[in-house]
Write an enzyme that holds these catalytic residues in place. Structure first.
Site, PDB file in Angstrom:
ATOM      1  N   ASP A  21       0.735   1.954   8.420  1.00 39.80           N
ATOM      2  CA  ASP A  21      -0.272   2.089   7.360  1.00 39.80           C
ATOM      3  C   ASP A  21       0.255   1.584   6.019  1.00 39.80           C
ATOM      4  OD1 ASP A  21      -2.793   3.066   7.917  1.00 39.80           O
ATOM      5  OD2 ASP A  21      -2.151   5.151   8.010  1.00 39.80           O
ATOM      6  N   GLU A  34      -6.562   3.325   1.491  1.00 41.49           N
ATOM      7  CA  GLU A  34      -6.471   4.678   2.022  1.00 41.49           C
ATOM      8  C   GLU A  34      -5.166   5.368   1.618  1.00 41.49           C
ATOM      9  OE1 GLU A  34      -6.963   5.198   6.253  1.00 41.49           O
ATOM     10  OE2 GLU A  34      -7.372   7.322   5.972  1.00 41.49           O
ATOM     11  N   ASP A  82      -8.661  -0.442   4.758  1.00 36.41           N
ATOM     12  CA  ASP A  82      -8.099   0.544   5.688  1.00 36.41           C
ATOM     13  C   ASP A  82      -7.036  -0.178   6.512  1.00 36.41           C
ATOM     14  OD1 ASP A  82      -7.444   2.629   7.296  1.00 36.41           O
ATOM     15  OD2 ASP A  82      -9.486   3.105   7.918  1.00 36.41           O
ATOM     16  N   ILE A 111      -4.781   0.741   8.758  1.00 31.29           N
ATOM     17  CA  ILE A 111      -4.913   1.008  10.203  1.00 31.29           C
ATOM     18  C   ILE A 111      -6.071   1.975  10.382  1.00 31.29           C
ATOM     19  CG2 ILE A 111      -3.907   1.932  12.326  1.00 31.29           C
ATOM     20  CD1 ILE A 111      -1.189   1.141  11.432  1.00 31.29           C
ATOM     21  N   ASP A 112      -7.219   1.446  10.762  1.00 32.92           N
ATOM     22  CA  ASP A 112      -8.357   2.291  11.070  1.00 32.92           C
ATOM     23  C   ASP A 112      -8.261   2.637  12.558  1.00 32.92           C
ATOM     24  OD1 ASP A 112     -10.868   3.565  10.865  1.00 32.92           O
ATOM     25  OD2 ASP A 112     -11.876   1.759  11.585  1.00 32.92           O
ATOM     26  N   THR A 144      -6.239   5.448  13.789  1.00 29.48           N
ATOM     27  CA  THR A 144      -4.798   5.705  13.974  1.00 29.48           C
ATOM     28  C   THR A 144      -4.508   6.298  15.352  1.00 29.48           C
ATOM     29  OG1 THR A 144      -5.117   7.795  12.827  1.00 29.48           O
ATOM     30  CG2 THR A 144      -4.256   5.986  11.535  1.00 29.48           C
ATOM     31  N   ASP A 162     -13.881   2.827   5.968  1.00 25.62           N
ATOM     32  CA  ASP A 162     -14.154   2.938   7.402  1.00 25.62           C
ATOM     33  C   ASP A 162     -15.404   2.173   7.822  1.00 25.62           C
ATOM     34  OD1 ASP A 162     -11.984   4.499   8.173  1.00 25.62           O
ATOM     35  OD2 ASP A 162     -13.003   6.388   7.687  1.00 25.62           O
TER      36      ASP A 162
END
Ligand code: AMP
Ligand code: MG
Length: 354
Positions: free
Chosen positions: A46, A69, A134, A136-137, A139, A295
């Site tokens: 991330d 994020e 984002d 890493i959407d 996770t 998101d």
């Protein structure tokens, strides 16, 4: 040059470069033997991906704001974690020298990396140029070797103008239909990795997610749904993010027999945009949860540009101008334009009964 072509190029290459990092983190930290001193692969991936993407935005568009994020305050005091992230960031480059130059070249120091991460602190809003990121959407999907996405969108005065989704574990082939297996254990093998993009008013595309410059793009469209009972619906893997029970009630009422395909992340938006699936519902589990703009921003534009309609569960357009969250919306209904109304009606009926 068409409108936003520079923004699109930078966003695509930035997402592609960040995806190289997330894949490397997955293979070395999630799959490999994890030592007790290691930070979570999600944390490393991330922060690392956020740093690389913000660096590319700041080099090209220094006046733009970013809603990211992650923030770096904890990192500044955690030298071990910081160094683990830096080890990945410093060695991640696009192999095409010109492409790497476009994203601003390497981050030069650890401090510059921390500054980049911190630059994702915008409050969002309805004025000016703001990127929603984002890194890493999904996770949970990332950790499982399932679906995840590196997501970036540019909003101008609260409207999404450019959207890019890097999906390392989706098939390159737009024609590969979604199956129950699509959301599970799809680790970036041969033939995997796709980059979805859209610019407002200019359509949506997909191309292979590579490691050099940008691959050749193809225009994508949603598949027309001739018979709703045969449609492929998708939903979150996590029942805590979208109600599986309500989804079941809705699809049953529509006469759909196929179980919904469960997958993490905005890979759901990309999959319906290219016709691999048809309809994505996100059904609120909690009355107070506010969806985050990062998101949905890229996915919303990509689906709309591929011929879809995206609203919340009450039929309102997603409103990205209200800050870091979609505070004026509840859930998501994304479907081809021609059937969106029919689906929305049943969504409203089922949710009203609760
Ligand atoms: P998905 O992979 O589609 O399940 O969505 C992942 C995203 O769900 C994460 O990035 C979170 O920001 C978001 N999320 C976290 N809690 C909730 C919640 N209670 N309802 C809806 N989304 C959530
Ligand atoms: Mg997310």
């Amino acid at each position: 040059m068409s409108t936003y072509s520079k923004e699109l190029e930078v966003a695509q290459l930035a997402v592609q470069r960040a995806s190289i990092l997330t894949k490397k983190v997955f293979h070395e930290k999630a799959k490999g033997t994890v030592s007790k001193d290691d930070a979570s692969p999600v944390t490393i991936g991330d922060f690392g991906a956020q740093a690389l993407i913000i660096q590319a935005i700041k080099k090209n568009f220094p006046g733009d704001q970013i809603v990211g994020e992650e923030e770096a305050s904890t990192l500044r005091n955690d030298i071990k974690l910081r160094d683990q992230i830096w080890a990945f960031v410093r060695e991640t480059t696009l192999t095409d020298a010109n492409a790497e130059k476009i994203v601003g070249g390497p981050i030069e120091t650890v401090d510059a990396m921390l500054d980049a991460i911190d630059a994702g602190n915008s409050a969002g809003g309805s004025k000016g140029r703001i990127w929603a990121l984002d890194p890493i959407d999904g996770t949970k999907g990332f950790l499982r070797g399932g679906q995840y996405a590196v997501c970036l969108a540019l909003m101008v005065d609260g409207d999404v103008k450019v959207g890019v989704l890097g999906c390392p574990n989706l098939p390159i082939d737009d024609a590969a239909p979604l199956t129950a297996e699509s959301g599970v254990d799809q680790t970036d093998a041969e033939g995997k990795g796709v980059l979805f993009s859209a610019v407002s008013g200019q359509g949506a595309t997909s191309r292979p997610l590579g490691t050099a410059g940008l691959g050749k793009s193809k225009s994508i469209q949603m598949k027309p749904v001739e018979d709703i009972t045969q449609a492929t619906f998708c939903e979150s893997v996590e029942a805590g993010h979208s109600s599986h029970g309500d989804q079941h009630a809705i699809v049953t009422k529509l006469g759909v027999t196929k179980p919904s395909v469960r997958m993490d992340s905005q890979a759901k938006y990309g999959s319906i945009a290219r016709g691999a699936g048809d309809i994505y519902l996100r059904l609120p589990v909690s009355a107070t949860y506010q969806e985050k703009i990062w998101d949905h921003a890229a996915g919303d534009l990509i689906v709309r540009e591929a011929g879809g309609q995206v609203t919340d569960t009450l039929g309102r357009r997603l409103d990205f101008s209200k800050g870091r969250t979609l505070q004026e919306n509840k859930g998501v209904v994304a479907a081809p334009k021609a059937v969106h109304g029919q689906v929305l009606e049943v969504v409203k009926e089922v949710l009203a009964k609760k």
